[in-house]
Design a protein around this motif. Structure first.
Motif, PDB file in Angstrom:
ATOM      1  N   LEU A 102     -15.794 -10.848   9.276  1.00  0.00           N
ATOM      2  CA  LEU A 102     -14.724 -10.467   8.354  1.00  0.00           C
ATOM      3  C   LEU A 102     -13.372 -10.421   9.062  1.00  0.00           C
ATOM      4  O   LEU A 102     -12.354 -10.821   8.486  1.00  0.00           O
ATOM      5  CB  LEU A 102     -15.047  -9.136   7.682  1.00  0.00           C
ATOM      6  CG  LEU A 102     -16.242  -9.177   6.724  1.00  0.00           C
ATOM      7  CD1 LEU A 102     -16.613  -7.773   6.263  1.00  0.00           C
ATOM      8  CD2 LEU A 102     -15.975 -10.095   5.552  1.00  0.00           C
ATOM      9  N   ASP A 103     -13.359  -9.964  10.319  1.00  0.00           N
ATOM     10  CA  ASP A 103     -12.114  -9.980  11.101  1.00  0.00           C
ATOM     11  C   ASP A 103     -11.606 -11.405  11.285  1.00  0.00           C
ATOM     12  O   ASP A 103     -10.414 -11.687  11.098  1.00  0.00           O
ATOM     13  CB  ASP A 103     -12.326  -9.334  12.476  1.00  0.00           C
ATOM     14  CG  ASP A 103     -12.564  -7.835  12.401  1.00  0.00           C
ATOM     15  OD1 ASP A 103     -12.277  -7.222  11.352  1.00  0.00           O
ATOM     16  OD2 ASP A 103     -13.067  -7.282  13.408  1.00  0.00           O
ATOM     17  N   LEU A 104     -12.513 -12.309  11.659  1.00  0.00           N
ATOM     18  CA  LEU A 104     -12.134 -13.708  11.866  1.00  0.00           C
ATOM     19  C   LEU A 104     -11.693 -14.367  10.557  1.00  0.00           C
ATOM     20  O   LEU A 104     -10.727 -15.133  10.534  1.00  0.00           O
ATOM     21  CB  LEU A 104     -13.296 -14.496  12.482  1.00  0.00           C
ATOM     22  CG  LEU A 104     -13.679 -14.139  13.906  1.00  0.00           C
ATOM     23  CD1 LEU A 104     -14.984 -14.827  14.299  1.00  0.00           C
ATOM     24  CD2 LEU A 104     -12.569 -14.499  14.882  1.00  0.00           C
ATOM     25  N   GLN A 105     -12.380 -14.060   9.475  1.00  0.00           N
ATOM     26  CA  GLN A 105     -12.030 -14.627   8.173  1.00  0.00           C
ATOM     27  C   GLN A 105     -10.646 -14.160   7.734  1.00  0.00           C
ATOM     28  O   GLN A 105      -9.848 -14.945   7.233  1.00  0.00           O
ATOM     29  CB  GLN A 105     -13.096 -14.241   7.138  1.00  0.00           C
ATOM     30  CG  GLN A 105     -12.855 -14.790   5.753  1.00  0.00           C
ATOM     31  CD  GLN A 105     -12.513 -13.734   4.728  1.00  0.00           C
ATOM     32  OE1 GLN A 105     -12.631 -12.536   4.959  1.00  0.00           O
ATOM     33  NE2 GLN A 105     -12.067 -14.181   3.588  1.00  0.00           N
ATOM     34  N   ARG A 106     -10.341 -12.877   7.932  1.00  0.00           N
ATOM     35  CA  ARG A 106      -9.003 -12.370   7.582  1.00  0.00           C
ATOM     36  C   ARG A 106      -7.929 -13.070   8.409  1.00  0.00           C
ATOM     37  O   ARG A 106      -6.883 -13.450   7.883  1.00  0.00           O
ATOM     38  CB  ARG A 106      -8.933 -10.861   7.816  1.00  0.00           C
ATOM     39  CG  ARG A 106      -9.621 -10.048   6.770  1.00  0.00           C
ATOM     40  CD  ARG A 106      -9.370  -8.549   6.991  1.00  0.00           C
ATOM     41  NE  ARG A 106     -10.450  -7.794   6.427  1.00  0.00           N
ATOM     42  CZ  ARG A 106     -11.416  -7.213   7.112  1.00  0.00           C
ATOM     43  NH1 ARG A 106     -11.437  -7.242   8.420  1.00  0.00           N
ATOM     44  NH2 ARG A 106     -12.371  -6.559   6.493  1.00  0.00           N
ATOM     45  N   LYS A 107      -8.201 -13.238   9.685  1.00  0.00           N
ATOM     46  CA  LYS A 107      -7.226 -13.899  10.557  1.00  0.00           C
ATOM     47  C   LYS A 107      -7.031 -15.352  10.140  1.00  0.00           C
ATOM     48  O   LYS A 107      -5.896 -15.837  10.057  1.00  0.00           O
ATOM     49  CB  LYS A 107      -7.701 -13.817  12.008  1.00  0.00           C
ATOM     50  CG  LYS A 107      -6.712 -14.343  13.003  1.00  0.00           C
ATOM     51  CD  LYS A 107      -7.211 -14.121  14.422  1.00  0.00           C
ATOM     52  CE  LYS A 107      -6.199 -14.641  15.422  1.00  0.00           C
ATOM     53  NZ  LYS A 107      -6.640 -14.437  16.791  1.00  0.00           N
ATOM     54  N   LEU A 108      -8.112 -16.045   9.869  1.00  0.00           N
ATOM     55  CA  LEU A 108      -8.065 -17.451   9.484  1.00  0.00           C
ATOM     56  C   LEU A 108      -7.319 -17.657   8.171  1.00  0.00           C
ATOM     57  O   LEU A 108      -6.548 -18.599   8.024  1.00  0.00           O
ATOM     58  CB  LEU A 108      -9.495 -18.000   9.367  1.00  0.00           C
ATOM     59  CG  LEU A 108      -9.660 -19.469   9.029  1.00  0.00           C
ATOM     60  CD1 LEU A 108      -9.166 -20.322  10.196  1.00  0.00           C
ATOM     61  CD2 LEU A 108     -11.113 -19.781   8.729  1.00  0.00           C
ATOM     62  N   GLN A 109      -7.522 -16.756   7.210  1.00  0.00           N
ATOM     63  CA  GLN A 109      -6.908 -16.892   5.893  1.00  0.00           C
ATOM     64  C   GLN A 109      -5.647 -16.050   5.721  1.00  0.00           C
ATOM     65  O   GLN A 109      -5.135 -15.923   4.617  1.00  0.00           O
ATOM     66  CB  GLN A 109      -7.933 -16.551   4.801  1.00  0.00           C
ATOM     67  CG  GLN A 109      -9.088 -17.528   4.766  1.00  0.00           C
ATOM     68  CD  GLN A 109     -10.100 -17.185   3.690  1.00  0.00           C
ATOM     69  OE1 GLN A 109     -10.299 -16.034   3.318  1.00  0.00           O
ATOM     70  NE2 GLN A 109     -10.762 -18.221   3.186  1.00  0.00           N
ATOM     71  N   ASN A 110      -5.141 -15.466   6.812  1.00  0.00           N
ATOM     72  CA  ASN A 110      -3.913 -14.668   6.814  1.00  0.00           C
ATOM     73  C   ASN A 110      -3.988 -13.532   5.788  1.00  0.00           C
ATOM     74  O   ASN A 110      -3.104 -13.382   4.950  1.00  0.00           O
ATOM     75  CB  ASN A 110      -2.686 -15.552   6.561  1.00  0.00           C
ATOM     76  CG  ASN A 110      -1.397 -14.823   6.862  1.00  0.00           C
ATOM     77  OD1 ASN A 110      -1.361 -13.881   7.648  1.00  0.00           O
ATOM     78  ND2 ASN A 110      -0.323 -15.243   6.209  1.00  0.00           N
ATOM     79  N   ILE A 111      -5.069 -12.756   5.869  1.00  0.00           N
ATOM     80  CA  ILE A 111      -5.276 -11.615   4.988  1.00  0.00           C
ATOM     81  C   ILE A 111      -5.062 -10.347   5.804  1.00  0.00           C
ATOM     82  O   ILE A 111      -5.655 -10.180   6.864  1.00  0.00           O
ATOM     83  CB  ILE A 111      -6.697 -11.620   4.389  1.00  0.00           C
ATOM     84  CG1 ILE A 111      -6.921 -12.885   3.572  1.00  0.00           C
ATOM     85  CG2 ILE A 111      -6.937 -10.372   3.550  1.00  0.00           C
ATOM     86  CD1 ILE A 111      -8.349 -13.092   3.121  1.00  0.00           C
ATOM     87  N   ALA A 112      -4.196  -9.465   5.309  1.00  0.00           N
ATOM     88  CA  ALA A 112      -3.942  -8.198   5.988  1.00  0.00           C
ATOM     89  C   ALA A 112      -4.948  -7.161   5.501  1.00  0.00           C
ATOM     90  O   ALA A 112      -5.232  -7.079   4.307  1.00  0.00           O
ATOM     91  CB  ALA A 112      -2.524  -7.718   5.711  1.00  0.00           C
ATOM     92  N   LEU A 113      -5.476  -6.376   6.412  1.00  0.00           N
ATOM     93  CA  LEU A 113      -6.377  -5.283   6.069  1.00  0.00           C
ATOM     94  C   LEU A 113      -5.568  -3.994   6.096  1.00  0.00           C
ATOM     95  O   LEU A 113      -5.002  -3.630   7.127  1.00  0.00           O
ATOM     96  CB  LEU A 113      -7.538  -5.188   7.060  1.00  0.00           C
ATOM     97  CG  LEU A 113      -8.473  -3.992   6.879  1.00  0.00           C
ATOM     98  CD1 LEU A 113      -9.175  -4.061   5.524  1.00  0.00           C
ATOM     99  CD2 LEU A 113      -9.486  -3.929   8.007  1.00  0.00           C
TER     100      LEU A 113
END
Length: 182
Positions: A102-113
């Motif tokens: 999930l961390d990698l997916q957020r980084k790849l898709q430019n999603i802020a948590l």
């Protein structure tokens, strides 16, 4: 080498492989939703985590349980990955693999948590407002909210994005006022 370093060496390749597989098949969002589901199941049923982590239980029994629990719930490729983790005796790292994915997916898709802590549940309008402000602040393409209730806040909200913390709670305001007066 510390146990966290060993876990990282085990977790990262599997999470990266799942990212690569999901991206290559065009189903990264499906994988992300399924992995959130897996993580929620693991968090809500610690017995499952203990069962999967138990080295005495045979691999085939663990794979059978995974099949029963997740077969109709997650993508078949992801289920095969869980079975591969079991075959390689790495299933005890499943929770960490999910988090890293999930961390990698957020980084790849430019999603802020945005981790949001409030005293009372947020309305849809409040959640939307927080998402918009965090998106403006971070320049992310979208925002994922993780909300937590903490009645000791008395009111207001604490928002954590990455290493930045925005404390707009009454407790935080009272603390700052106390510091100013002393």
């Amino acid at each position: 080498m510390t146990s966290s370093a060993i876990a990282e060496q085990v977790v990262d390749p599997y999470a990266e492989a799942l990212i690569s597989l999901g991206s290559g098949q065009g189903i990264l969002d499906t994988f992300a939703a399924d992995i959130r589901f897996i993580a929620a199941v693991l968090q809500s049923t610690p017995e499952l985590t203990q069962f999967l982590s138990n080295p005495v239980i045979k691999v085939e029994v663990k794979k059978s349980l995974l099949q029963q629990v997740f077969a109709d719930q997650i993508h078949p490729l992801l289920l095969n990955a869980l079975k591969l983790l079991t075959d390689r005796r790495r299933i005890m790292f499943l929770g960490a693999v999910c988090q890293r994915f999930l961390d990698l997916q957020r980084k790849l898709q430019n999603i802020a948590l945005a981790q949001v802590t409030t005293a009372v549940p947020l309305t849809e309008a409040q959640q939307q407002s927080i998402c918009e402000r965090v998106q403006d602040f971070t320049q992310a393409s979208s925002v994922e909210l993780q909300t937590t209730l903490d009645p000791t806040l008395l009111g207001g909200v604490i928002i954590k994005v990455g290493s930045q913390v925005i404390d707009l709670s009454l407790r935080g305001q009272l603390r700052r006022l106390t510091l100013q007066l002393t």
